[in-house]
Motif scaffolding. Structure first.
Motif, PDB file in Angstrom:
ATOM      1  N   VAL A 163       0.764  -1.299   0.225  1.00  0.00           N
ATOM      2  CA  VAL A 163       0.121  -0.100  -0.059  1.00  0.00           C
ATOM      3  C   VAL A 163       0.822   1.152  -0.009  1.00  0.00           C
ATOM      4  CG1 VAL A 163      -1.850  -1.211   1.207  1.00  0.00           C
ATOM      5  CG2 VAL A 163      -0.103  -0.012   2.555  1.00  0.00           C
ATOM      6  N   ALA A 164       0.341   2.524  -0.042  1.00  0.00           N
ATOM      7  CA  ALA A 164       1.089   3.771   0.022  1.00  0.00           C
ATOM      8  C   ALA A 164       1.833   3.726   1.272  1.00  0.00           C
ATOM      9  CB  ALA A 164      -0.123   4.855  -0.104  1.00  0.00           C
ATOM     10  N   PRO A 165       3.125   4.261   1.082  1.00  0.00           N
ATOM     11  CA  PRO A 165       3.917   4.169   2.127  1.00  0.00           C
ATOM     12  C   PRO A 165       3.774   5.222   3.220  1.00  0.00           C
ATOM     13  CG  PRO A 165       5.145   4.926   0.312  1.00  0.00           C
ATOM     14  CD  PRO A 165       3.594   4.857   0.020  1.00  0.00           C
ATOM     15  N   ILE A 166       2.391   5.520   3.762  1.00  0.00           N
ATOM     16  CA  ILE A 166       1.969   6.511   4.985  1.00  0.00           C
ATOM     17  C   ILE A 166       1.583   5.830   6.304  1.00  0.00           C
ATOM     18  CG2 ILE A 166       0.837   8.580   5.308  1.00  0.00           C
ATOM     19  CD1 ILE A 166       0.286   8.481   2.298  1.00  0.00           C
ATOM     20  N   PHE A 167       2.368   5.478   7.066  1.00  0.00           N
ATOM     21  CA  PHE A 167       2.088   4.835   8.145  1.00  0.00           C
ATOM     22  C   PHE A 167       1.285   5.538   9.082  1.00  0.00           C
ATOM     23  CE2 PHE A 167       6.209   2.978   6.697  1.00  0.00           C
ATOM     24  CZ  PHE A 167       5.807   1.742   6.591  1.00  0.00           C
ATOM     25  N   GLY A 168       0.243   4.826   9.464  1.00  0.00           N
ATOM     26  CA  GLY A 168      -0.746   5.613  10.459  1.00  0.00           C
ATOM     27  C   GLY A 168      -1.746   4.467  11.180  1.00  0.00           C
ATOM     28  N   ALA A 169      -3.013   4.867  11.451  1.00  0.00           N
ATOM     29  CA  ALA A 169      -3.976   4.113  12.082  1.00  0.00           C
ATOM     30  C   ALA A 169      -4.261   2.924  11.231  1.00  0.00           C
ATOM     31  CB  ALA A 169      -5.259   4.747  12.519  1.00  0.00           C
ATOM     32  N   SER A 170      -4.387   2.993   9.919  1.00  0.00           N
ATOM     33  CA  SER A 170      -4.971   1.919   9.077  1.00  0.00           C
ATOM     34  C   SER A 170      -3.764   1.352   8.633  1.00  0.00           C
ATOM     35  CB  SER A 170      -5.820   2.559   7.907  1.00  0.00           C
ATOM     36  OG  SER A 170      -4.947   3.401   7.184  1.00  0.00           O
ATOM     37  N   THR A 171      -2.429   1.731   8.535  1.00  0.00           N
ATOM     38  CA  THR A 171      -1.452   1.225   8.072  1.00  0.00           C
ATOM     39  C   THR A 171      -0.152   0.914   9.345  1.00  0.00           C
ATOM     40  OG1 THR A 171      -1.581   2.370   6.186  1.00  0.00           O
ATOM     41  CG2 THR A 171       0.322   0.987   6.055  1.00  0.00           C
ATOM     42  N   PRO A 172      -0.276   0.107  10.178  1.00  0.00           N
ATOM     43  CA  PRO A 172       0.749   0.050  11.027  1.00  0.00           C
ATOM     44  C   PRO A 172       2.030  -0.395  10.473  1.00  0.00           C
ATOM     45  CG  PRO A 172      -0.559  -1.969  11.283  1.00  0.00           C
ATOM     46  CD  PRO A 172      -1.453  -1.061  10.156  1.00  0.00           C
ATOM     47  N   PRO A 173       3.167   0.044  11.283  1.00  0.00           N
ATOM     48  CA  PRO A 173       4.365  -0.408  10.870  1.00  0.00           C
ATOM     49  C   PRO A 173       4.371  -1.775  10.769  1.00  0.00           C
ATOM     50  CG  PRO A 173       4.717   1.344  12.693  1.00  0.00           C
ATOM     51  CD  PRO A 173       3.140   0.661  12.653  1.00  0.00           C
ATOM     52  N   GLY A 174       5.120  -2.107   9.707  1.00  0.00           N
ATOM     53  CA  GLY A 174       5.330  -3.682   9.481  1.00  0.00           C
ATOM     54  C   GLY A 174       4.508  -4.146   8.158  1.00  0.00           C
ATOM     55  N   THR A 175       3.363  -3.224   7.876  1.00  0.00           N
ATOM     56  CA  THR A 175       2.592  -3.532   6.713  1.00  0.00           C
ATOM     57  C   THR A 175       3.459  -3.451   5.473  1.00  0.00           C
ATOM     58  OG1 THR A 175       1.164  -2.128   7.769  1.00  0.00           O
ATOM     59  CG2 THR A 175       0.100  -3.164   5.381  1.00  0.00           C
ATOM     60  N   PRO A 176       3.271  -4.331   4.423  1.00  0.00           N
ATOM     61  CA  PRO A 176       4.262  -4.206   3.119  1.00  0.00           C
ATOM     62  C   PRO A 176       3.747  -3.047   2.497  1.00  0.00           C
ATOM     63  CG  PRO A 176       2.390  -6.092   3.031  1.00  0.00           C
ATOM     64  CD  PRO A 176       2.616  -5.743   4.324  1.00  0.00           C
ATOM     65  N   VAL A 177       4.764  -2.048   2.062  1.00  0.00           N
ATOM     66  CA  VAL A 177       4.355  -0.960   1.411  1.00  0.00           C
ATOM     67  C   VAL A 177       5.328  -0.788   0.070  1.00  0.00           C
ATOM     68  CG1 VAL A 177       3.647   0.502   3.459  1.00  0.00           C
ATOM     69  CG2 VAL A 177       6.257   0.425   2.687  1.00  0.00           C
ATOM     70  N   VAL A 178       4.895  -0.058  -0.892  1.00  0.00           N
ATOM     71  CA  VAL A 178       5.690   0.301  -1.926  1.00  0.00           C
ATOM     72  C   VAL A 178       6.846   1.201  -1.637  1.00  0.00           C
ATOM     73  CG1 VAL A 178       4.178  -0.431  -3.983  1.00  0.00           C
ATOM     74  CG2 VAL A 178       4.250   2.079  -2.717  1.00  0.00           C
ATOM     75  N   ASP A 179       7.959   1.362  -2.303  1.00  0.00           N
ATOM     76  CA  ASP A 179       9.060   2.030  -2.049  1.00  0.00           C
ATOM     77  C   ASP A 179       8.917   3.427  -2.178  1.00  0.00           C
ATOM     78  OD1 ASP A 179      11.604   2.997  -1.598  1.00  0.00           O
ATOM     79  OD2 ASP A 179      12.620   1.480  -2.750  1.00  0.00           O
ATOM     80  N   PRO A 180       9.104   4.123  -1.090  1.00  0.00           N
ATOM     81  CA  PRO A 180       8.901   5.721  -1.201  1.00  0.00           C
ATOM     82  C   PRO A 180      10.079   6.326  -2.049  1.00  0.00           C
ATOM     83  CG  PRO A 180       9.256   5.319   1.037  1.00  0.00           C
ATOM     84  CD  PRO A 180       9.446   3.812   0.189  1.00  0.00           C
TER      85      PRO A 180
END
Lengths: 115, 597
Positions: free
Chosen positions: A54-71
């Protein structure tokens, strides 16, 4: 899937250069330069792509550790777009001057400097 | 004090940017003398900052991670500025040449707005950033910044057909080169996940050479070699130099094109050293260098447009730099650094003298100007001296650099080639001086040939001044003195030796940039004059004088040579599409040279 992205990125770079080689109109030349640059965007974004990321913006819906694309490559692409806007605007301005001073924008008919 | 030293690399880049912003914001309301004054003051401040940085690098590299990011083991985020003696010295050279160029411009331009000075300062900032950064993507961004400013400066005389065409050609060819380079940077990032030069070196170490590494090396080098104007990427350079204002040509020839050589060398020595076989890299650079030097010299000799002639001589000398780099050792790097510095000064003086001719006689056509500058013997003597220095007159730095290149190459054919190339380019410049200022030789017929630019209808940047203003004469004298100083100041020669030793020390660069300490004592090459070098220099100058007189008095040229030259001139067609095709061909040829066995 990613191979298609790499392939089309590289193809865009090459077809852009080919367009400059074959160009019969300087505006077409400048657009071909832009196309070659668009190819680099595709290559860069393909490099950072991750399946299911997902988009590399960590927050409530994207906790650290979620696979993200390379910013990093996205930042590079943004920089690249800014560069492209500057260079394209400058080149188009020069084409307008060429049209005014030479009365033509056909590369074959420009003979001011050579040899 | 240590904190001030680490701030210096960023200050060297930020100062000209700030100066440009001030000039753009307030330039319309300021009188001309204030605009000139601010521009020159900023570049002088830059010289001071870069000199302080150079002094600081004597005790080791000055490394600054921008934005407070610090490297950690196995995880480095952030962008590094890494100054060693070599790139700090290049920063001094950039600011010094910009100061001289702006000084010359005080009286050279009749009406010039502050955006000229702002463009020069942005151009300087781009070049300094390119030299000082230790990050591959940062290099690309600064490459584009200096490119955009340079395209605008080339087409500065916007009313002229030649200027806008030259600027457009320059812009298109360099942009295409930059995009190939960016593709290469992307491929390397895909392979390693790194963009910083030291991190890339760590990531590539021990992984050997894969096709992806080779492809990224080829593409990145293509980008920098387009800027360096190596054959066959060189077409834009002659067109851009022929039309750009003379003080801008000083920067183009003196540092912008050589920075391409710097980029290739830096990226090879820090990142790819060890990943790509030495023999392949040596062969590729050597072939490029030899072809560039030979073609540049031949095209230089057959020009009558004086600024184009000087531009082709720059291409020839770029070839000699590449031959020095191809030696792949510290002696070759040291020779190239000395030669590059002295060449920048001497070639700058020649371009400024050509600018004086243009402003006074409204022409830079050698044949059209025959004997017309007879009453300017001082300028004539300066032109002759600069031409001899270009050929390699001891004790000018050009002679020292060339003798070191010969030592590094250690082969008789290469020595003969450098001798011939410098004699031909110096002889061509000398021929111009003797014809224009001293009226030697029979009166040439001035009918224009269809295949080449003559320069007879080039518009001057100015009204002719009644006599040469002090500021313009001072700019020429400063440059000639600089070229001489490179060859006679022992501290400079020793410094270059140490700089070259540190430059090729890959492990020390990586360790210092990543904040580790690695005690090394790099081998320092001997950079002093040798008897053989002096004799060779004198021989080259004698040959250059002979060639110049042959050019003045010999009328009959062998048909084969004439036909070859005619074909070469037709290849330089001024057609953007042709140049783009050569760009792709050159990239393929470079890859082929690396792949050959």
């Amino acid at each position: 899937m990613t191979w298609y992205a790499y392939g089309s990125g590289l193809w865009l770079v090459l077809i852009g250069v080919f367009g400059v080689v074959r160009s019969r109109n300087l505006i077409h030349t400048v657009v071909c330069v832009s196309i070659a640059q668009s190819g680099t965007y595709v290559v860069l974004l393909a490099i950072g792509y991750q399946r299911g990321g997902v988009a590399p913006i960590f927050g409530a819906s994207t906790p650290p550790g979620t696979p993200v694309v390379d910013p990093v490559v996205q930042a590079m692409t943004l920089t690249d777009i800014v560069v492209s806007a500057t260079v394209t605007a400058l080149l188009l301005a020069l084409v307008i001057q060429v049209a005014k001073r030479h009365g033509t924008i056909v590369p074959d008919e420009l003979h001011a400097i050579r040899g | 004090v240590a904190e001030f030293a680490t701030a210096l690399p960023a200050l060297c880049v930020a100062t000209p940017v700030a100066g440009a912003c001030v000039l753009l914001a307030a330039g319309r309301r300021l009188p001309r003398w204030a605009v000139d004054g601010i521009g020159t003051a900023v570049t002088v401040l830059g010289v001071v900052l870069a000199a302080l940085l150079l002094a600081a690098t004597a005790n080791g590299r000055v490394v600054e991670w921008a934005g407070g990011w610090q490297p950690r083991p196995n995880l480095t985020v952030g962008i590094v500025l890494a100054a060693d003696r070599t790139n700090a010295g290049i920063a001094v050279l950039i600011f010094a040449l910009a100061t001289v160029a702006l000084l010359f411009g005080w009286r050279y331009f009749d009406s010039v707005h502050a955006h000229y000075h702002a463009l020069v300062l942005l151009f300087v900032a781009g070049m300094t950033g390119f030299a000082l950064t230790g990050d591959l993507f940062d290099m690309f961004v600064f490459f584009e910044l200096m490119g955009a400013a340079a395209y605008a400066l080339t087409a500065f005389k916007i009313e002229e057909p030649e200027s806008v065409q030259g600027g457009l050609t320059f812009g298109v060819v360099n942009s295409l080169g930059a995009y190939l380079c960016l593709t290469g940077i992307g491929l390397l990032y895909a392979h390693t996940g790194q963009l910083g030069l030291p991190q890339l070196a760590r990531a590539l170490a021990g992984h050997g050479s894969g096709p992806l590494v080779l492809a990224s090396f080829v593409l990145i080098c293509t980008g920098w070699l387009v800027k360096a104007a190596a054959v066959p990427f060189h077409f834009w350079l002659a067109d851009a130099h022929a039309v750009a204002p003379a003080p801008v040509c000083v920067l183009f020839s003196g540092v912008m094109a050589p920075l391409g050589c710097y980029g290739v060398t830096r990226v090879y020595w820090v990142v790819f050293r060890g990943s790509i076989p030495d023999t392949a890299v040596h062969r590729a650079f050597l072939v490029l260098g030899v072809v560039t030097a030979a073609l540049g010299a031949l095209m230089c000799w057959t020009q009558r447009h004086i600024k184009r002639l000087l531009a082709y001589s720059t291409i020839a000398h770029i070839g000699l730099f590449l031959i020095g780099i191809a030696a792949l050792d510290q002696l070759g790097v040291a020779g190239t650094e000395i030669y590059l510095t002295a060449h920048a000064a001497v070639k700058g003086a020649l371009f400024l003298l050509a600018g004086l001719l243009l402003s006074r006689y409204r022409s830079v056509d050698e044949l059209d100007l025959y004997g017309r500058a007879r009453d300017h013997k001082a300028a004539g003597c300066a032109f002759v001296l600069a031409a001899l220095a270009l050929a390699g007159l001891p004790p000018f730095g050009t002679a020292l650099g060339k003798s070191l290149l010969d030592d590094a190459g250690a082969s008789l054919p290469l020595t003969v080639l450098t001798l011939l190339v410098s004699a031909v380019t110096g002889g061509a410049a000398l021929r111009v001086a003797l014809r224009v200022y001293f009226g030697l030789g029979p009166r040439p017929s001035v009918e224009s040939t269809s295949d080449a630019s003559s320069g007879a209808d080039e518009e001057p940047d100015t009204q002719p001044p009644s006599r040469t203003p002090v500021s313009m004469a001072a700019a020429v004298v400063l440059l000639l003195a600089g070229g001489l100083a490179v060859g006679v100041v022992p501290a400079f020669m020793r410094g270059v030796g140490a700089a070259a030793g540190a430059f090729v020390d890959q492990r020390a660069y990586v360790a210092a940039a990543l904040g580790q300490f690695l005690p090394t004592r790099p081998a320092v090459p001997d950079t002093n004059w040798a008897t053989g070098g002096v004799l060779l220099g004198l021989g080259t100058v004698a040959l250059a004088v002979g060639i110049a007189f042959a050019g003045l008095y010999v009328r009959r040229v062998p048909a084969l040579l004439r036909d070859t030259v005619a074909v070469l001139h037709r290849l330089h067609s001024g057609h953007i599409g042709d140049y783009a095709a050569w760009l792709i061909l050159g990239t393929a040829a470079f890859a082929g040279l690396l792949l050959l066995g």
